[in-house]
Enzyme design. Structure first.
Site, PDB file in Angstrom:
ATOM      1  N   ASN A  75       0.874  -1.179   0.000  1.00 51.19           N
ATOM      2  CA  ASN A  75       0.000   0.000   0.000  1.00 51.19           C
ATOM      3  C   ASN A  75       0.909   1.227   0.000  1.00 51.19           C
ATOM      4  OD1 ASN A  75      -1.798   2.048   0.439  1.00 51.19           O
ATOM      5  ND2 ASN A  75      -2.388   1.395   2.503  1.00 51.19           N
TER       6      ASN A  75
ATOM      7  N   LYS B 257       0.140   4.225  -0.313  1.00 54.98           N
ATOM      8  CA  LYS B 257      -0.505   5.430   0.247  1.00 54.98           C
ATOM      9  C   LYS B 257      -0.242   6.617  -0.685  1.00 54.98           C
ATOM     10  CE  LYS B 257      -0.184   3.305   4.756  1.00 54.98           C
ATOM     11  NZ  LYS B 257      -0.073   3.445   6.208  1.00 54.98           N
TER      12      LYS B 257
ATOM     13  N   GLU C 286      -5.046  -4.487  10.829  1.00 52.70           N
ATOM     14  CA  GLU C 286      -4.033  -3.452  11.009  1.00 52.70           C
ATOM     15  C   GLU C 286      -4.335  -2.657  12.274  1.00 52.70           C
ATOM     16  OE1 GLU C 286      -2.101  -2.380   6.965  1.00 52.70           O
ATOM     17  OE2 GLU C 286      -3.891  -1.164   7.193  1.00 52.70           O
TER      18      GLU C 286
HETATM   19  P1  13P Z   1       3.161   0.771   7.781  1.00 55.97           P
HETATM   20  O1  13P Z   1       3.699  -0.518   7.199  1.00 55.97           O
HETATM   21  O2  13P Z   1       3.850   1.992   7.237  1.00 55.97           O
HETATM   22  O3  13P Z   1       3.075   0.738   9.261  1.00 55.97           O
HETATM   23  O4  13P Z   1       1.648   0.891   7.239  1.00 55.97           O
HETATM   24  C1  13P Z   1       0.813  -0.186   7.351  1.00 55.97           C
HETATM   25  C2  13P Z   1      -0.401   0.110   6.559  1.00 55.97           C
HETATM   26  O5  13P Z   1      -1.183   0.982   6.911  1.00 55.97           O
HETATM   27  C3  13P Z   1      -0.612  -0.643   5.318  1.00 55.97           C
HETATM   28  O6  13P Z   1      -1.889  -0.443   4.823  1.00 55.97           O
END
Ligand code: 13P
Length: 255
Positions: free
Chosen positions: A9, A11, A169
């Site tokens: 992901n 983001k 998560e």
């Molecule tokens: P991190 O791996 O940066 O903690 O993020 C996890 C996440 O939100 C994946 O969707």
């Protein structure tokens, strides 16, 4: 045998050129994967057609999206429908990420509709759940996550559910460097599997892929993925660098 998956992901990170380069590096260096193992790359929307084109010939690396709209079409300026994603080559849609629940005020009702949109357009759903710190501190995380699942996906029938992957998560572990311990992850994943079994039966629960997300890195992935009910990961920060992400993919191939 249920599928093991590592999903990236990205983001709101990487411009189109950076994303293209990263996908090329992943293609060049990814280990061979057996059929029941899958990698998913979920870039920002504007990269998707490019990413899907790069990955078109590689069945074990799929293209994902980070969201879709909860309506099918219409006057929703700036939004992206499930049908558009499908037509651009998307195979997996992440729905219900805690950042979207929090910053975009996505409600359970919207998430149930988004899930329907993605499934009815022939894509798989990665449905996210997970509790904030105050819920973990109060030790009420099991009921909290169960309610998220009931509200988001329990309206599906069994055949629809077979196209859903769950990602647990814990919000307190996302981007904080504070990973859930493997015992905490295993406890919650076993709970999620029991919740699925209670509603859909033992076979559906056994076949459900349940991913862990939250500060997953090459250094902790093998231990997390060794847990009986952890079937891979949803990776944020560590998915932005080819070597780190491939370290996690390798941990999944060896699990
Ligand atoms: P991190 O791996 O940066 O903690 O993020 C996890 C996440 O939100 C994946 O969707």
């Amino acid at each position: 045998m249920r599928k093991k998956i590592v999903a990236a992901n990205w983001k709101m990170n990487l411009d189109l050129q950076e994303g293209t380069t990263l996908v090329n590096e992943l293609l060049k260096n990814a280990p061979a994967l057996s059929p029941e193992r899958q990698v998913v790359i979920a870039p920002p929307f504007v990269h998707i057609a490019q990413t899907a084109g790069q990955l078109a010939a590689t069945a074990h690396i799929a293209t994902g999206a980070q969201n879709c709209h909860h309506e099918g079409a219409g006057a929703y300026t700036g939004e992206i429908s499930a049908k558009m994603l499908k037509s651009a080559g998307v195979q997996y849609v992440i729905i219900g990420h805690s950042e979207r629940r929090q910053y975009c005020a996505e409600t359970s009702e919207m998430l149930a509709k988004k899930t329907d949109q993605a499934l009815s357009n022939g894509m798989q759903v990665i449905f996210c759940c997970g509790e904030p710190l105050e819920i973990r501190d109060a030790d009420t995380q099991n009921a909290y996550v169960q309610q998220q699942l009931e509200e988001g996906i329990f309206h599906l029938d069994g055949s629809q559910l077979s196209n859903v992957v769950i990602a647990y998560e814990p919000i307190w572990a996302i981007g904080t460097g504070r990973t859930a311990s493997s015992a905490q992850a295993q406890d919650m994943h076993a709970h999620i599997r029991a919740v699925i079994a209670g509603k859909y039966g033992a076979d559906a629960a056994e076949n459900m892929t349940i991913l862990y997300g939250g500060s997953c890195k090459p250094s902790n992935a093998a231990e997390l993925f060794a847990c009986a009910d952890v079937d891979g990961g949803l990776i944020g920060g560590a998915s932005l660098k080819a070597d780190e992400f491939l370290g996690i993919v390798t941990a999944m191939t060896n699990s």
